[in-house]
Scaffold this active site. Sequence first.
Site, PDB file in Angstrom:
ATOM      1  N   GLY A  17       3.670  23.025  89.840  1.00 26.41           N
ATOM      2  CA  GLY A  17       2.361  23.661  89.903  1.00 26.41           C
ATOM      3  C   GLY A  17       2.440  25.012  89.217  1.00 26.41           C
ATOM      4  N   GLY A  19       2.076  29.168  89.452  1.00 30.81           N
ATOM      5  CA  GLY A  19       1.964  30.397  90.227  1.00 30.81           C
ATOM      6  C   GLY A  19       1.047  31.381  89.516  1.00 30.81           C
ATOM      7  N   TRP A  21       0.700  34.853  90.681  1.00 30.62           N
ATOM      8  CA  TRP A  21       0.958  36.249  91.031  1.00 30.62           C
ATOM      9  C   TRP A  21       1.568  36.969  89.824  1.00 30.62           C
ATOM     10  CZ3 TRP A  21       5.821  38.798  91.382  1.00 30.62           C
ATOM     11  CH2 TRP A  21       5.728  40.130  91.823  1.00 30.62           C
ATOM     12  N   ASP A  45      -1.474  27.673  92.545  1.00 30.61           N
ATOM     13  CA  ASP A  45      -1.132  28.447  93.742  1.00 30.61           C
ATOM     14  C   ASP A  45      -1.624  29.880  93.571  1.00 30.61           C
ATOM     15  OD1 ASP A  45       0.718  28.650  96.272  1.00 30.61           O
ATOM     16  OD2 ASP A  45       1.119  30.439  95.061  1.00 30.61           O
ATOM     17  N   TYR A  50      -3.286  38.440  95.769  1.00 30.35           N
ATOM     18  CA  TYR A  50      -2.891  38.574  94.357  1.00 30.35           C
ATOM     19  C   TYR A  50      -4.057  39.152  93.572  1.00 30.35           C
ATOM     20  CZ  TYR A  50       0.726  35.159  95.655  1.00 30.35           C
ATOM     21  OH  TYR A  50       1.747  34.482  96.277  1.00 30.35           O
ATOM     22  N   LYS A  99      -3.934  31.639 100.252  1.00 29.41           N
ATOM     23  CA  LYS A  99      -3.200  32.093 101.438  1.00 29.41           C
ATOM     24  C   LYS A  99      -3.967  33.168 102.181  1.00 29.41           C
ATOM     25  CE  LYS A  99       0.851  31.372  98.534  1.00 29.41           C
ATOM     26  NZ  LYS A  99       0.569  31.887  97.199  1.00 29.41           N
ATOM     27  N   HIS A 132       0.042  33.362 104.848  1.00 30.89           N
ATOM     28  CA  HIS A 132       0.842  33.979 103.790  1.00 30.89           C
ATOM     29  C   HIS A 132       2.154  34.548 104.351  1.00 30.89           C
ATOM     30  CE1 HIS A 132       0.467  36.030  99.609  1.00 30.89           C
ATOM     31  NE2 HIS A 132       1.713  35.731  99.887  1.00 30.89           N
ATOM     32  N   ASN A 184       6.728  31.655 104.135  1.00 34.16           N
ATOM     33  CA  ASN A 184       7.627  32.693 104.631  1.00 34.16           C
ATOM     34  C   ASN A 184       7.974  32.504 106.103  1.00 34.16           C
ATOM     35  OD1 ASN A 184       7.751  34.319 102.143  1.00 34.16           O
ATOM     36  ND2 ASN A 184       5.565  34.563 102.510  1.00 34.16           N
ATOM     37  N   LEU A 234      12.084  30.707  89.565  1.00 33.10           N
ATOM     38  CA  LEU A 234      12.881  31.235  88.442  1.00 33.10           C
ATOM     39  C   LEU A 234      13.588  32.521  88.834  1.00 33.10           C
ATOM     40  CD1 LEU A 234      10.250  30.652  85.592  1.00 33.10           C
ATOM     41  CD2 LEU A 234      12.135  29.160  86.285  1.00 33.10           C
ATOM     42  N   LYS A 284       5.433  30.898  87.710  1.00 37.17           N
ATOM     43  CA  LYS A 284       4.322  31.636  87.091  1.00 37.17           C
ATOM     44  C   LYS A 284       4.656  31.903  85.627  1.00 37.17           C
ATOM     45  CE  LYS A 284       2.803  35.767  85.436  1.00 37.17           C
ATOM     46  NZ  LYS A 284       3.501  36.672  84.478  1.00 37.17           N
ATOM     47  N   SER A 285       3.696  31.657  84.767  1.00 40.61           N
ATOM     48  CA  SER A 285       3.814  32.150  83.395  1.00 40.61           C
ATOM     49  C   SER A 285       2.408  32.357  82.858  1.00 40.61           C
ATOM     50  CB  SER A 285       4.578  31.180  82.497  1.00 40.61           C
ATOM     51  OG  SER A 285       4.712  31.776  81.219  1.00 40.61           O
ATOM     52  N   ASN A 294       7.789  24.674  81.291  1.00 35.51           N
ATOM     53  CA  ASN A 294       7.946  24.611  82.749  1.00 35.51           C
ATOM     54  C   ASN A 294       7.374  23.322  83.348  1.00 35.51           C
ATOM     55  OD1 ASN A 294       9.019  27.135  82.461  1.00 35.51           O
ATOM     56  ND2 ASN A 294       7.292  28.240  83.339  1.00 35.51           N
TER      57      ASN A 294
HETATM   58  P1  NDP Z   1       8.816  33.077  89.077  1.00 41.32           P
HETATM   59  O1  NDP Z   1      10.133  32.711  89.627  1.00 41.32           O
HETATM   60  O2  NDP Z   1       7.827  32.027  88.818  1.00 41.32           O
HETATM   61  O3  NDP Z   1       9.083  33.919  87.746  1.00 41.32           O
HETATM   62  C1  NDP Z   1       8.025  34.387  86.958  1.00 41.32           C
HETATM   63  C2  NDP Z   1       8.614  35.188  85.811  1.00 41.32           C
HETATM   64  O4  NDP Z   1       9.335  34.317  84.952  1.00 41.32           O
HETATM   65  C3  NDP Z   1       7.574  35.869  84.971  1.00 41.32           C
HETATM   66  O5  NDP Z   1       8.091  37.123  84.560  1.00 41.32           O
HETATM   67  C4  NDP Z   1       7.430  34.935  83.760  1.00 41.32           C
HETATM   68  O6  NDP Z   1       7.033  35.684  82.635  1.00 41.32           O
HETATM   69  C5  NDP Z   1       8.836  34.412  83.628  1.00 41.32           C
HETATM   70  N1  NDP Z   1       8.895  33.047  83.074  1.00 41.32           N
HETATM   71  C6  NDP Z   1       8.116  31.996  83.408  1.00 41.32           C
HETATM   72  N2  NDP Z   1       8.496  30.896  82.744  1.00 41.32           N
HETATM   73  C7  NDP Z   1       9.548  31.252  81.971  1.00 41.32           C
HETATM   74  C8  NDP Z   1      10.365  30.550  81.052  1.00 41.32           C
HETATM   75  N3  NDP Z   1      10.188  29.256  80.807  1.00 41.32           N
HETATM   76  N4  NDP Z   1      11.353  31.244  80.434  1.00 41.32           N
HETATM   77  C9  NDP Z   1      11.548  32.565  80.680  1.00 41.32           C
HETATM   78  N5  NDP Z   1      10.803  33.279  81.545  1.00 41.32           N
HETATM   79  C10 NDP Z   1       9.796  32.626  82.193  1.00 41.32           C
HETATM   80  O7  NDP Z   1       8.255  34.224  90.021  1.00 41.32           O
HETATM   81  P2  NDP Z   1       7.016  34.455  90.973  1.00 41.32           P
HETATM   82  O8  NDP Z   1       7.488  35.464  91.935  1.00 41.32           O
HETATM   83  O9  NDP Z   1       5.791  34.704  90.191  1.00 41.32           O
HETATM   84  O10 NDP Z   1       6.838  33.090  91.779  1.00 41.32           O
HETATM   85  C11 NDP Z   1       6.004  32.038  91.354  1.00 41.32           C
HETATM   86  C12 NDP Z   1       4.745  31.946  92.179  1.00 41.32           C
HETATM   87  O11 NDP Z   1       5.063  31.758  93.547  1.00 41.32           O
HETATM   88  C13 NDP Z   1       3.890  33.215  92.196  1.00 41.32           C
HETATM   89  O12 NDP Z   1       3.215  33.427  90.996  1.00 41.32           O
HETATM   90  C14 NDP Z   1       3.021  32.938  93.390  1.00 41.32           C
HETATM   91  O13 NDP Z   1       1.980  32.034  93.066  1.00 41.32           O
HETATM   92  C15 NDP Z   1       4.028  32.304  94.351  1.00 41.32           C
HETATM   93  N6  NDP Z   1       4.605  33.302  95.278  1.00 41.32           N
HETATM   94  C16 NDP Z   1       4.366  33.151  96.619  1.00 41.32           C
HETATM   95  C17 NDP Z   1       4.833  34.071  97.529  1.00 41.32           C
HETATM   96  C18 NDP Z   1       4.552  33.913  98.979  1.00 41.32           C
HETATM   97  O14 NDP Z   1       4.764  34.867  99.745  1.00 41.32           O
HETATM   98  N7  NDP Z   1       4.092  32.760  99.422  1.00 41.32           N
HETATM   99  C19 NDP Z   1       5.606  35.243  97.095  1.00 41.32           C
HETATM  100  C20 NDP Z   1       5.865  35.278  95.678  1.00 41.32           C
HETATM  101  C21 NDP Z   1       5.383  34.329  94.821  1.00 41.32           C
HETATM  102  P3  NDP Z   1       5.816  35.192  81.660  1.00 41.32           P
HETATM  103  O15 NDP Z   1       4.571  35.154  82.485  1.00 41.32           O
HETATM  104  O16 NDP Z   1       5.799  36.263  80.621  1.00 41.32           O
HETATM  105  O17 NDP Z   1       6.219  33.853  81.132  1.00 41.32           O
END
Ligand code: NDP
Length: 333
Positions: A17, A19, A21, A45, A50, A99, A132, A184, A234, A284-285, A294
Amino acid sequence: MKNDKEFDVKITLPAVGLGTWGGRSVDEVADAVLCALKLGYRHIDTAWIYTFAEEATGQALRKWLGARTHEDASASFSKEQADSSAETPSRKDLIIATKLWTTFMAPEHVLLGVEQSLARLGLSYLDLLYVHWPILKPFSGAETHPVDEIIQPRFATNIELADTWRLMEALVDQGKVRLLGLCNVTVAMIGEILAVARIKPAVVQVEMHPYLPQDDLVEFCARHGIAVVAYSPLGSPGSIFKDDTTPVLLRDPVVTAIAAKHAVEPAQILLSWSIQRGIKVIPKSTNPARLLTNLHPDVPLDADDLARLATLGIKHVRYFDPNKLFGVNLFQE
Ligand code: NDP
């Protein structure tokens, strides 16, 4: 009123899916969500907290659904809608998850939080509503700048999660929410909810990557038929307020060596690691090429790869540590 049996809407979360955030503007996130939907992502998500991500998701959904938006978004779900046709963009093919933020965790504020999320998303129902964090922050009525709340942790306390859960169940009865989930949480906390829930958590979302494999939680959820979603799969940028937001985990020598061996991107190794464990991921990207990478990580990791990745678990890194975020030792560590 639906009873437990009548509410038997089964959804299978896709392996990958999106992300939402950490985007820098509403347009950036809206473009990413729209791009993801066009590429084939069907699970988005988001969260009340966010900044602008719910609004951005709503914008993207309206564009993607086009003329069908009003019709689909205003109709409540039904069991018949579970039969979907993938060809035409349709609301019923999507899993939109959001959330309930900590300030809405008191039972009397649950409905308000959900109504705000629905309004921002432009939807009449949510597919998945998570707690959340199982933490309550006093409700001031003026939560307009969520980032401040995160940077300046204050006054957090544990609450009786079961009381909030009952209100969330009522939202399912009312057709505002299809499925409920917990973020969490520990095995013990999931167990507490299972003991009192009329509608059991369908999904548990926790931070999970090779630095934090959470094997006990994965095993517990598998035993209870609860889907697990890995957030920060990631390794997360941790903070979006720095120049280089590349997650440290993507540069870990173990991860990069396995990526080199398979001639793929490090991100594909991390996502494949989760998926091979039966875990759903929500990377997330906002970068279209990465969104595509991804979505199809597809790396068959062998026993040697898995053994090397397992060595990283000892690091036990949490990028979202409740001690730092809220000053609460939620996980007793
Ligand atoms: P991720 O582990 O998804 O990492 C995101 C980072 O990785 C960004 O900087 C992105 O940059 C980079 N990235 C993405 N794809 C690639 C790739 N193929 N190669 C290299 N770099 C890449 O981190 P998140 O913390 O954002 O977690 C994902 C999602 O989980 C969040 O967006 C949110 O929806 C959810 N979440 C939920 C939480 C909770 O409390 N329930 C807490 C934290 C997150 P770029 O955008 O430039 O590609």
